[in-house]
Design a protein around this motif. Structure first.
Motif, PDB file in Angstrom:
ATOM      1  N   THR A  45       0.826  -1.209   0.000  1.00 14.75           N
ATOM      2  CA  THR A  45       0.000   0.000   0.000  1.00 14.75           C
ATOM      3  C   THR A  45       0.857   1.255   0.000  1.00 14.75           C
ATOM      4  OG1 THR A  45      -1.770  -1.157   1.190  1.00 14.75           O
ATOM      5  CG2 THR A  45      -1.806   1.257   1.244  1.00 14.75           C
ATOM      6  N   SER A  54      -2.412   1.612  -8.269  1.00 17.14           N
ATOM      7  CA  SER A  54      -3.365   0.924  -7.401  1.00 17.14           C
ATOM      8  C   SER A  54      -2.655  -0.223  -6.682  1.00 17.14           C
ATOM      9  CB  SER A  54      -4.541   0.379  -8.208  1.00 17.14           C
ATOM     10  OG  SER A  54      -4.142  -0.711  -9.019  1.00 17.14           O
ATOM     11  N   HIS A  55      -3.131  -0.508  -5.470  1.00 10.32           N
ATOM     12  CA  HIS A  55      -2.572  -1.611  -4.688  1.00 10.32           C
ATOM     13  C   HIS A  55      -2.696  -2.919  -5.454  1.00 10.32           C
ATOM     14  CE1 HIS A  55      -3.043  -4.992  -1.851  1.00 10.32           C
ATOM     15  NE2 HIS A  55      -2.176  -4.353  -1.090  1.00 10.32           N
ATOM     16  N   SER A  56      -3.840  -3.141  -6.107  1.00 12.69           N
ATOM     17  CA  SER A  56      -4.079  -4.401  -6.813  1.00 12.69           C
ATOM     18  C   SER A  56      -3.144  -4.547  -8.015  1.00 12.69           C
ATOM     19  CB  SER A  56      -5.545  -4.491  -7.268  1.00 12.69           C
ATOM     20  OG  SER A  56      -5.865  -3.421  -8.138  1.00 12.69           O
TER      21      SER A  56
END
Length: 208
Positions: A45, A54-56
């Motif tokens: 994160t 984005s984290h994903s």
């Protein structure tokens, strides 16, 4: 420059070996990013937030399931306190370099990176003194780049405009430009036009 998912062809189809090489390269890059992130004591994160990703997406990159753009790799490298070149050329599984060691680059070798909408060919490995790369595609000047490494750019095909601290230079095939570290720069091509360039950066500056 946009991030695109790695292609997934059947292992029995034409070009399967090339795809496998790209997948292997993506996994190696992801593993280097993950290892360095953990050594820095940072979470996914935290790095994603600093890199404006984005984290994903970053999670997929670390698992070797997504191809990165040069822009994204630059931001991740900054967040981790290193350089694009260090992340691209540090092969943890390679044997230690011996004096006089060399690397022959083959056209079939794959690298897990995009620039201008096309794959980047990184023509070196194992923390070399300089990193030659071949890039092709369409470039927009919506982002200024600044890094500590010196850079040399040679136009192979097409035309583009290089901006250096606000001063513009139109480059055609056979033209080249060199700029030292710390110079703000960006490239752009005409609408619908593509360019193919050889760029060489210092490989040691800022390396882990």
């Amino acid at each position: 420059m946009s991030d695109a998912a790695s292609s997934r062809r059947s292992a029995s189809g034409p070009g399967a070996a090339e795809d496998d090489g790209a997948a292997s390269a993506a996994r190696a890059l992801g593993a280097r990013i993950r290892a360095l992130r953990k050594s820095r004591g940072m979470t996914l994160t935290q790095v994603a937030a600093q890199a404006e990703l984005s984290h994903s997406f970053l999670s997929q990159v670390e698992r070797g399931l997504e191809r990165m753009s040069m822009t994204s790799l630059f931001r991740v490298a900054q967040a981790l306190g290193t350089t694009q070149q260090a992340l691209l050329t540090d092969d943890a599984e390679a044997a230690p370099r011996s004096p006089g060691a060399f690397h022959v680059f083959r056209a079939r070798e794959a690298t897990p990176l995009d620039a201008g909408g096309s794959p980047v060919r990184v023509l070196a490995r194992d923390h070399p003194r300089f990193v030659p790369m071949v890039m092709s595609g369409t470039f927009t000047d919506d982002l200024w780049w600044v890094h500590d490494e010196e850079e040399f750019v040679y136009v192979l095909e097409g035309t583009m405009v290089v901006s250096l601290d606000g001063e513009e230079f139109a480059l055609e095939p056979g033209d080249a430009v060199y700029y030292p570290g710390g110079i703000r720069h960006r490239w752009r091509t005409g609408a619908g036009e593509t360019v193919r360039v050889l760029t060489v950066k210092e490989g040691k500056a800022g390396a882990v």
